[in-house]
Design a protein around this motif. Structure first.
Motif, PDB file in Angstrom:
ATOM      1  N   GLY A   1      76.299  59.364  16.947  1.00 43.58           N
ATOM      2  CA  GLY A   1      76.604  59.688  15.541  1.00 43.58           C
ATOM      3  C   GLY A   1      75.339  59.523  14.722  1.00 43.58           C
ATOM      4  O   GLY A   1      75.319  58.777  13.753  1.00 43.58           O
ATOM      5  N   LEU A   2      74.300  60.262  15.091  1.00 50.50           N
ATOM      6  CA  LEU A   2      72.990  60.057  14.476  1.00 50.50           C
ATOM      7  C   LEU A   2      72.693  61.085  13.389  1.00 50.50           C
ATOM      8  O   LEU A   2      72.959  62.272  13.560  1.00 50.50           O
ATOM      9  CB  LEU A   2      71.884  60.152  15.532  1.00 50.50           C
ATOM     10  CG  LEU A   2      71.988  59.250  16.766  1.00 50.50           C
ATOM     11  CD1 LEU A   2      70.774  59.434  17.653  1.00 50.50           C
ATOM     12  CD2 LEU A   2      72.140  57.804  16.373  1.00 50.50           C
ATOM     13  N   PRO A   3      72.102  60.650  12.284  1.00 55.08           N
ATOM     14  CA  PRO A   3      71.624  61.611  11.283  1.00 55.08           C
ATOM     15  C   PRO A   3      70.364  62.336  11.786  1.00 55.08           C
ATOM     16  O   PRO A   3      69.768  61.923  12.781  1.00 55.08           O
ATOM     17  CB  PRO A   3      71.299  60.738  10.075  1.00 55.08           C
ATOM     18  CG  PRO A   3      71.145  59.353  10.579  1.00 55.08           C
ATOM     19  CD  PRO A   3      71.899  59.256  11.866  1.00 55.08           C
ATOM     20  N   ALA A   4      70.010  63.408  11.108  1.00 53.94           N
ATOM     21  CA  ALA A   4      68.837  64.201  11.504  1.00 53.94           C
ATOM     22  C   ALA A   4      67.562  63.495  11.052  1.00 53.94           C
ATOM     23  O   ALA A   4      67.352  63.286   9.862  1.00 53.94           O
ATOM     24  CB  ALA A   4      68.919  65.588  10.881  1.00 53.94           C
ATOM     25  N   GLU A   5      66.706  63.157  12.020  1.00 56.74           N
ATOM     26  CA  GLU A   5      65.475  62.434  11.702  1.00 56.74           C
ATOM     27  C   GLU A   5      64.554  63.221  10.779  1.00 56.74           C
ATOM     28  O   GLU A   5      63.889  62.657   9.913  1.00 56.74           O
ATOM     29  CB  GLU A   5      64.703  62.138  12.988  1.00 56.74           C
ATOM     30  CG  GLU A   5      65.194  60.913  13.711  1.00 56.74           C
ATOM     31  CD  GLU A   5      65.306  61.113  15.204  1.00 56.74           C
ATOM     32  OE1 GLU A   5      66.371  60.764  15.736  1.00 56.74           O
ATOM     33  OE2 GLU A   5      64.347  61.611  15.816  1.00 56.74           O
ATOM     34  N   GLU A   6      64.488  64.556  11.019  1.00 54.17           N
ATOM     35  CA  GLU A   6      63.523  65.367  10.274  1.00 54.17           C
ATOM     36  C   GLU A   6      63.868  65.428   8.779  1.00 54.17           C
ATOM     37  O   GLU A   6      63.049  65.865   7.971  1.00 54.17           O
ATOM     38  CB  GLU A   6      63.400  66.766  10.891  1.00 54.17           C
ATOM     39  CG  GLU A   6      64.680  67.583  10.919  1.00 54.17           C
ATOM     40  CD  GLU A   6      65.579  67.303  12.126  1.00 54.17           C
ATOM     41  OE1 GLU A   6      65.527  66.177  12.687  1.00 54.17           O
ATOM     42  OE2 GLU A   6      66.352  68.211  12.497  1.00 54.17           O
ATOM     43  N   LEU A   7      65.061  64.962   8.408  1.00 52.19           N
ATOM     44  CA  LEU A   7      65.429  64.980   6.987  1.00 52.19           C
ATOM     45  C   LEU A   7      65.210  63.626   6.301  1.00 52.19           C
ATOM     46  O   LEU A   7      65.426  63.494   5.090  1.00 52.19           O
ATOM     47  CB  LEU A   7      66.895  65.395   6.823  1.00 52.19           C
ATOM     48  CG  LEU A   7      67.273  66.786   7.368  1.00 52.19           C
ATOM     49  CD1 LEU A   7      68.762  67.044   7.149  1.00 52.19           C
ATOM     50  CD2 LEU A   7      66.451  67.881   6.716  1.00 52.19           C
ATOM     51  N   PHE A   8      64.806  62.599   7.042  1.00 53.70           N
ATOM     52  CA  PHE A   8      64.591  61.291   6.404  1.00 53.70           C
ATOM     53  C   PHE A   8      63.524  61.400   5.306  1.00 53.70           C
ATOM     54  O   PHE A   8      62.475  62.020   5.516  1.00 53.70           O
ATOM     55  CB  PHE A   8      64.124  60.241   7.428  1.00 53.70           C
ATOM     56  CG  PHE A   8      65.175  59.817   8.426  1.00 53.70           C
ATOM     57  CD1 PHE A   8      66.522  59.769   8.082  1.00 53.70           C
ATOM     58  CD2 PHE A   8      64.816  59.450   9.716  1.00 53.70           C
ATOM     59  CE1 PHE A   8      67.485  59.379   8.997  1.00 53.70           C
ATOM     60  CE2 PHE A   8      65.772  59.049  10.647  1.00 53.70           C
ATOM     61  CZ  PHE A   8      67.117  59.016  10.282  1.00 53.70           C
TER      62      PHE A   8
ATOM     63  N   SER B   1      73.069  54.177   5.566  1.00 51.36           N
ATOM     64  CA  SER B   1      72.592  54.680   6.863  1.00 51.36           C
ATOM     65  C   SER B   1      72.629  56.201   6.955  1.00 51.36           C
ATOM     66  O   SER B   1      71.796  56.805   7.611  1.00 51.36           O
ATOM     67  CB  SER B   1      73.426  54.097   8.009  1.00 51.36           C
ATOM     68  OG  SER B   1      73.178  52.718   8.142  1.00 51.36           O
ATOM     69  N   LYS B   2      73.626  56.821   6.312  1.00 48.76           N
ATOM     70  CA  LYS B   2      73.756  58.275   6.428  1.00 48.76           C
ATOM     71  C   LYS B   2      73.048  59.007   5.289  1.00 48.76           C
ATOM     72  O   LYS B   2      72.730  60.181   5.418  1.00 48.76           O
ATOM     73  CB  LYS B   2      75.235  58.670   6.470  1.00 48.76           C
ATOM     74  CG  LYS B   2      75.874  58.608   7.857  1.00 48.76           C
ATOM     75  CD  LYS B   2      75.965  57.208   8.398  1.00 48.76           C
ATOM     76  CE  LYS B   2      76.565  57.163   9.787  1.00 48.76           C
ATOM     77  NZ  LYS B   2      76.745  55.778  10.258  1.00 48.76           N
TER      78      LYS B   2
ATOM     79  N   ALA C   1      68.548  56.119   5.501  1.00 49.68           N
ATOM     80  CA  ALA C   1      68.141  56.000   6.904  1.00 49.68           C
ATOM     81  C   ALA C   1      68.803  54.774   7.532  1.00 49.68           C
ATOM     82  O   ALA C   1      68.921  53.732   6.884  1.00 49.68           O
ATOM     83  CB  ALA C   1      66.623  55.870   7.016  1.00 49.68           C
ATOM     84  N   PRO C   2      69.206  54.903   8.803  1.00 51.93           N
ATOM     85  CA  PRO C   2      69.905  53.792   9.468  1.00 51.93           C
ATOM     86  C   PRO C   2      69.031  52.562   9.684  1.00 51.93           C
ATOM     87  O   PRO C   2      69.525  51.439   9.647  1.00 51.93           O
ATOM     88  CB  PRO C   2      70.298  54.375  10.832  1.00 51.93           C
ATOM     89  CG  PRO C   2      70.222  55.851  10.681  1.00 51.93           C
ATOM     90  CD  PRO C   2      69.159  56.096   9.663  1.00 51.93           C
TER      91      PRO C   2
ATOM     92  N   HIS D   1      72.652  65.856  14.506  1.00 49.65           N
ATOM     93  CA  HIS D   1      71.392  65.396  15.091  1.00 49.65           C
ATOM     94  C   HIS D   1      70.638  66.494  15.837  1.00 49.65           C
ATOM     95  O   HIS D   1      69.489  66.318  16.238  1.00 49.65           O
ATOM     96  CB  HIS D   1      71.653  64.205  16.025  1.00 49.65           C
ATOM     97  CG  HIS D   1      70.402  63.532  16.490  1.00 49.65           C
ATOM     98  ND1 HIS D   1      70.039  63.460  17.813  1.00 49.65           N
ATOM     99  CD2 HIS D   1      69.401  62.922  15.798  1.00 49.65           C
ATOM    100  CE1 HIS D   1      68.875  62.831  17.917  1.00 49.65           C
ATOM    101  NE2 HIS D   1      68.473  62.494  16.727  1.00 49.65           N
TER     102      HIS D   1
ATOM    103  N   ASN E   1      59.051  59.891  12.568  1.00 51.04           N
ATOM    104  CA  ASN E   1      60.284  59.675  11.811  1.00 51.04           C
ATOM    105  C   ASN E   1      61.335  58.886  12.569  1.00 51.04           C
ATOM    106  O   ASN E   1      62.214  58.296  11.965  1.00 51.04           O
ATOM    107  CB  ASN E   1      60.915  61.030  11.461  1.00 51.04           C
ATOM    108  CG  ASN E   1      60.235  61.662  10.278  1.00 51.04           C
ATOM    109  OD1 ASN E   1      59.135  61.263   9.915  1.00 51.04           O
ATOM    110  ND2 ASN E   1      60.896  62.637   9.679  1.00 51.04           N
TER     111      ASN E   1
ATOM    112  N   LEU F   1      62.852  55.504  11.696  1.00 55.55           N
ATOM    113  CA  LEU F   1      63.904  55.257  10.699  1.00 55.55           C
ATOM    114  C   LEU F   1      65.317  55.513  11.236  1.00 55.55           C
ATOM    115  O   LEU F   1      66.305  55.352  10.534  1.00 55.55           O
ATOM    116  CB  LEU F   1      63.662  56.110   9.453  1.00 55.55           C
ATOM    117  CG  LEU F   1      62.419  55.712   8.633  1.00 55.55           C
ATOM    118  CD1 LEU F   1      62.077  56.781   7.614  1.00 55.55           C
ATOM    119  CD2 LEU F   1      62.663  54.380   7.935  1.00 55.55           C
ATOM    120  N   GLN F   2      65.388  55.942  12.501  1.00 50.13           N
ATOM    121  CA  GLN F   2      66.677  56.245  13.134  1.00 50.13           C
ATOM    122  C   GLN F   2      67.361  54.943  13.586  1.00 50.13           C
ATOM    123  O   GLN F   2      66.734  53.880  13.563  1.00 50.13           O
ATOM    124  CB  GLN F   2      66.403  57.153  14.351  1.00 50.13           C
ATOM    125  CG  GLN F   2      67.620  57.729  15.030  1.00 50.13           C
ATOM    126  CD  GLN F   2      68.553  58.511  14.118  1.00 50.13           C
ATOM    127  OE1 GLN F   2      69.400  57.916  13.442  1.00 50.13           O
ATOM    128  NE2 GLN F   2      68.389  59.824  14.085  1.00 50.13           N
TER     129      GLN F   2
END
Lengths: 398, 398
Positions: A35-42, A237-238, A241-242, A374, B59, B62-63
């Motif tokens: 359940g990971l957010p997209a790193e490139e958008l941090f 986190s969402k 960043a987590p 992700h 990045n 930050l995950q």
């Protein structure tokens, strides 16, 4: 020397799924599993500046801090929440190491062994683990895409006298479903009437895709800031960043005070650095605009996955397009076991989570969860091709 | 709505001392109460640079991270520990939110309600709270400045069959005492023989003042990295800064694996930002030299306080000069109640912690703890004047 672990350890066994997913390590595999957010958008640059600003303050920033969390962040967060119609003061809020810790601390202060917790299955796996490790009995309420069946909830409340109802009503993990306003108001009324506390877990609420529908938090519908029937938890986190591990829980001061005492024993307090950086971020960065960016990109990815699922032309696979969040939930034809499908999928080069893990009572073996946030659109395209192949293979073997 | 909290909440009651200390808030008061490091010695610039370096990475920093903690920091820490003769791999180590969380997670995986934990009283208050909140029975072993009485320990082990012995053997909180080598070897032998696990809590080990005596950790004396009779926890809170909330625990992989599973439910993982910054700090900053700086300043402060105590010319007040750590332990004449003295002291302008809090069984009401690390020499001088006045007043009333 031989060790004798506590009985609660039985709830933390390694799962077959974790073992399968371990096979993916080091392999070039497309993962719809986590359940990971997209790193490139941090917002890396904004976070970097935020940390930089922290150090312009005095040395006491590096000292032990309040268990409740950094005061300025609690105040800023209270103001931010008021825009979502959640009206609390900083004293009705505790900052936690992610919302996971909020669920854990809530269980510690509220659940004794043998107590009953009501949930709507499937639900968030790590919440189930927390309740089970406290020795709670988990009872599953019937429900559908619009939330719990209120009659069944009341029936079970009368039978089992639960201490807590755990709900993840908005773009739920793992289903992506969202409760209707009617069900929100209904569960609140039932719980208030029978003195059952609601733990509303809302990590995905800000990730709504299209539509002008408004899904107010159950907490905001309960116009009793004191003596509230709801405690509400969410996280950065969402949206940020987590790695910053900052969540929060709001509720009646009695509950927050007790949770604060429990947190003092658990870890004294969470990272002050992260909390101070988040405060600086809220002051100097347009977080709402950033959330808009995330939202449109995630919606694009979800649509991509949905289009590819439609393209499978499989009316015997049940799923629906989520209105927000990070997940798509699939029900395969009866007889197809998602765990078997996962083995074939990993061979092809794609991973997901079989749905059985999200049930405490009777798992549905033919369900699975796909994450679409992700992976980029290209990866989603490729991953869904692998998924389709694995599905064919699996069915050929039946 | 009425709330029904869990039974473990009875162990988290607000204390009378906390209420007295609350009176100090906002007042200009000299505090010998908290166990706080000196803010003016924090390596602020080094920490700032360390955070800055974190952002030169990709990045994915930050995950979500590993529950075990940032791999590079675990490796660097393992190397650092090897200089203290603690030989572990990164897989025998878990990073935690301060060592407080290590104690809490250890209790979760090892203690069931009714289990017995042996301690030497007085001991670290927040450890007692953790064990009590798990429903453990705490049994106190006799002892002196050199550690537990080994015969009494063995006797109690045979009677109560404890699961765990909790020890803070080096410059203990609250006494500042340090166990002799003989007692260290002795307790290890007794515990190994009777299959009782030792939890060695060592936050102050690096803060040794003068002397060439060597106090090896009990963990390092147990030459069984696998099947070790000891788990060992420490922290960066005293050597770098508390706000970074980074502690660690090392031990047999079975124990570490179970604690990692429990931590996953507790908070998924601790702050990655802090762990990455600490890794950068270890790479680019001479931490040993910094610890030397802290040590000599703390020693100076301790000597100052000790000289002033000697100057009181009170042979009926028992105390001894600590060989390290952050605390001085006082035993007042029988009949003097430290909590009463605290009330007078706060009026004068100085605070400390009455010793009773550090006992689970029979509190000694005439004991108290003084911290000397958080106040400079001028404050110590003034604070001890206030302390002497409060003492006079209190005795005049007897």
């Amino acid at each position: 020397m031989e060790y004798t672990f506590s009985s609660s350890m039985q709830h933390f066994k390694s799962s077959a799924v974790r073992d399968i997913l371990k096979l993916t390590q080091g392999k070039s595999i497309i993962s719809f599993a986590g359940g990971l957010p997209a790193e490139e958008l941090f917002p890396v640059e904004a976070i970097r500046s935020a940390f930089d600003r922290v150090f312009t303050h005095d040395n006491s920033a590096l000292q032990y801090g309040l268990t409740e969390g950094y005061t300025l962040l609690r105040e800023a967060l209270a103001e931010r929440l008021s825009k979502r119609n959640i009206h609390v003061t900083k004293d009705e809020m505790l900052l936690t190491t992610g919302s996971q810790q909020a669920i854990d601390l809530m269980s510690r202060v509220y659940i004794d062994p043998g107590d009953v917790v009501l949930v709507q299955e499937p639900t968030y796996l790590a919440a189930l683990q927390v309740f089970q490790s406290r020795g709670a009995r988990i009872i599953s309420v019937k429900g559908d895409e619009l939330g719990m069946d209120l009659e069944d909830a009341e029936r079970l409340i009368l039978i089992h006298k639960p201490k807590l109802v755990y709900i993840n009503p908005t773009f739920s993990n793992p289903t992506g479903y969202v409760w209707s306003l009617e069900r929100r108001l209904g569960i609140l009324q039932v719980c208030r009437q029978h003195h059952v506390l609601i733990l509303e877990d809302d990590p995905y609420g800000e990730l709504q895709y299209g539509g002008s529908e408004h899904f107010p938090s159950i907490f905001s519908l309960d116009q009793h800031p004191h003596g509230s029937a709801v405690v509400y938890t969410s996280t950065f986190s969402k949206t940020v960043a987590p790695a910053l591990r900052t969540g929060w829980i709001v509720g009646d001061p009695q509950i927050i005070t007790n949770m604060t005492r429990a947190k003092q024993a658990a870890d004294l307090h969470s990272s002050t650095m992260d909390q101070m950086a988040l405060y600086q971020l809220l002051c100097h960065f347009d977080l709402d605009k950033h959330v808009d960016t995330i939202r449109s990109e995630y919606e694009r990815r979800m649509k991509k996955m949905a289009t590819l699922l439609t393209g499978l032309n499989r009316s015997d696979i049940k799923w629906s397009e989520p209105k927000g969040g990070m997940f798509l939930w699939l029900e395969l034809p009866e007889g197809l076991v998602a765990e078997e499908l996962l083995k074939a999928a990993v061979q092809e080069g794609v991973a997901f989570v079989p749905g059985a893990s999200f049930y405490a009572e009777s798992p549905k073996l033919n369900t699975l969860r796909l994450n679409f946030t992700h992976s980029n659109e290209k990866q989603i395209e490729l991953g869904m091709q692998y998924f389709a192949k694995a599905l064919e293979q699996c069915e050929a073997r039946l």
